[in-house]
Scaffold this active site. Structure first.
Site, mmCIF file in Angstrom:
data_model
loop_
_atom_site.group_PDB
_atom_site.id
_atom_site.type_symbol
_atom_site.label_atom_id
_atom_site.label_comp_id
_atom_site.label_asym_id
_atom_site.label_seq_id
_atom_site.Cartn_x
_atom_site.Cartn_y
_atom_site.Cartn_z
ATOM 1 N N ALA A 20 0.956 -1.279 -0.020
ATOM 2 C CA ALA A 20 -0.066 0.139 0.076
ATOM 3 C C ALA A 20 0.984 1.286 -0.097
ATOM 4 O O ALA A 20 1.902 1.135 0.430
ATOM 5 C CB ALA A 20 -0.923 -0.064 1.109
ATOM 6 N N CYS A 21 0.439 2.324 -0.426
ATOM 7 C CA CYS A 21 1.071 3.556 -0.590
ATOM 8 C C CYS A 21 1.384 3.823 0.802
ATOM 9 O O CYS A 21 0.357 3.735 1.682
ATOM 10 C CB CYS A 21 0.244 4.406 -1.182
ATOM 11 N N PRO A 22 2.449 4.598 1.238
ATOM 12 C CA PRO A 22 3.528 4.801 0.414
ATOM 13 C C PRO A 22 4.719 3.947 0.472
ATOM 14 O O PRO A 22 5.907 4.190 0.060
ATOM 15 C CB PRO A 22 4.173 6.233 1.105
#
Lengths: 381, 78
Positions: free
Chosen positions: B16-18
């Site tokens: 998942a981001c970041p």
């Protein structure tokens, strides 16, 4: 034959799971069909969220310590030793002390995060932190005497424990210096590795205007490369130098080396199915909390909810039923926005966070939960 | 498709981001000047995060290969 569940790590995830299994598998434990062993290298359980308050003189490190022996159900075998090897082929663990090796039928790794300030030259000498007991105590000495100058809070490690805590620290420091009439003499700067002030874009969008309103300077895309303790500067990979008088950092984090050595994942984080929490490359191995590489925050609430899922799955497997419980990414966090106000977020894999308006009620809710946390550790809340 | 041979690959697919950007930054930290790192990411946010950081840090995005379900970024540490 007796099935042996071994949990390594007596933090929130491991302790909650041990007590969950003591309750869930009571008939099997009473009959001797199942044994559950909790391994930890410290006789105490440590509740880390207390450390945020230590530098401000509001809590003592001992407020976050209790004996595992007092917290864990008597049906659980407690083993105080440090693991030295994981062999997932023979399902055997080795230990550093005089303990003999231990065979497991099911292994749960909940070994958590360790701090690695030595990865950044100069950081161990010059940086302060509140992510360890010793760090929080040393920072308290500096912060209580700090009346003017440049305070820099730099987030270096990512992922790191409690992603809200860097925001909380600068919000609390801002309020604390204001209350004491010192804010005009203290310059506060917050640095973050990516282009916004928090990893989660929704929380970043909420926090950025508060920082602007409060006069907290922000440096984004700041990945610390080195610290010069003599010149009192911190330099980023992106070429920015910041002067400081007091440097507080979130140091680089990693899991334990044994996980990588066992081939379970990189940097000490176990590669898992993010819903079942089963290790991807070994049979009968689970991971939870910081140790499980799920992409969700490294937070106590996550470890707590994941422990419930792993407890249900283990009970199903031991009873030879299909394991159906899954983790949905549920995360809860209170976020202090000052010395007497806080926000609250709740989110999961599908639903993003929407921070609640800061209030005194939420601040007291956070403090009340911190006191009642011991019921969570006991598996009661 | 580029024929650049990377010195190292960071496979951040599924993160998942970041996460993908932080994985790239971590690899660049330990890389030598001139090394090319290939980042694999299936997170669309990487399409903006990665080029922005690469420019900010003074490194160079040599190529971006778009595959069906992920992207490959080739970044040279300057």
């Amino acid at each position: 034959m007796t099935e042996h569940v071994v949990i390594v790590g007596g933090g929130t995830g491991g302790t909650v799971l041990a007590n969950d299994l003591a309750d869930r598998l009571e008939p099997e434990l009473d009959a001797g069909d199942v044994r559950v062993t909790l391994v930890n290298d410290d006789p105490d359980h440590v509740y880390k969220p207390v450390w945020l308050y230590v530098p401000f003189g509001q809590r003592e490190p001992d407020d976050g310590r209790r004996s595992l022996d007092d917290l864990v159900d008597d049906a659980i075998e407690l083993k105080i030793d440090r693991m030295s090897d994981i062999d997932t082929e023979s399902q055997r663990l080795q230990f550093r002390g005089s303990s003999p090796s231990v065979d497991y039928d099911y292994l749960v790794l909940a070994t958590g995060s360790t701090l690695e300030p030595d990865r950044i030259p100069g950081l161990a000498e010059a940086g302060h932190d509140y992510y360890s007991e010793s760090g929080a105590t040393a920072l308290r000495k500096e912060l209580l005497e700090f009346t003017e100058g440049k305070l820099v809070l730099s987030v270096i490690g990512a992922p790191h424990m409690c992603p809200a805590a860097p925001l909380e620290f600068v919000f609390m420091a801002d309020d604390w210096f204001r209350e004491r009439g010192l804010r005009e003499d203290v310059d506060i700067t917050y640095t973050y590795p990516i282009q916004r002030v928090h990893g989660n874009p929704h929380i970043a969008e909420w926090a950025q205007p508060i920082m602007e309103d409060r006069g907290i300077n922000v440096e984004t895309f700041f990945n610390a490369e080195s610290v010069d303790p003599k010149a009192e500067t911190i330099t980023s990979m992106e070429g920015t130098d910041l002067d400081y008088d007091l440097l507080v950092t979130i140091p680089p984090h990693a899991g334990i080396d044994l996980i990588e050595e066992a081939g379970l994942g990189d940097d000490g984080w176990v590669e898992v199915d993010k819903r079942t929490l089963e290790a991807e490359v070994a049979e009968n191995v689970y991971a939870l909390g910081d140790t499980a590489d799920t992409g969700v925050p490294n937070a106590g609430s996550v470890a707590h909810y994941q422990a419930g899922v792993v407890g249900q799955r283990l009970a199903s497997e031991i009873r030879e039923r299909p394991a159906t419980a899954t983790y949905d990414g549920k995360t809860l966090c209170f976020i202090e926005t000052g010395m007497d106000a806080a926000s609250f977020v709740e989110f999961d894999y599908e639903n993003p966070p929407s921070p609640a308006p800061p209030s005194e009620k939420l601040h007291w809710s956070k403090l009340a939960y911190n006191e009642s946390y011991w019921l969570t550790a006991r598996g009661l809340l | 498709m580029t024929d650049i041979e990377p010195d190292a690959t960071v496979d951040a697919r599924g993160a998942a981001c970041p996460g993908p950007l932080m994985d790239l930054i971590g690899k660049i930290r330990s890389a030598e000047s001139g090394d090319v790192i290939r980042l694999l990411s299936d997170n669309n946010q990487s399409l903006t995060d990665v080029p922005e950081w690469v420019e900010e840090a003074g490194n160079e995005l040599l190529a971006l290969d778009e595959h069906d379900d992920y992207n490959a970024f080739y970044v040279e540490k300057v």
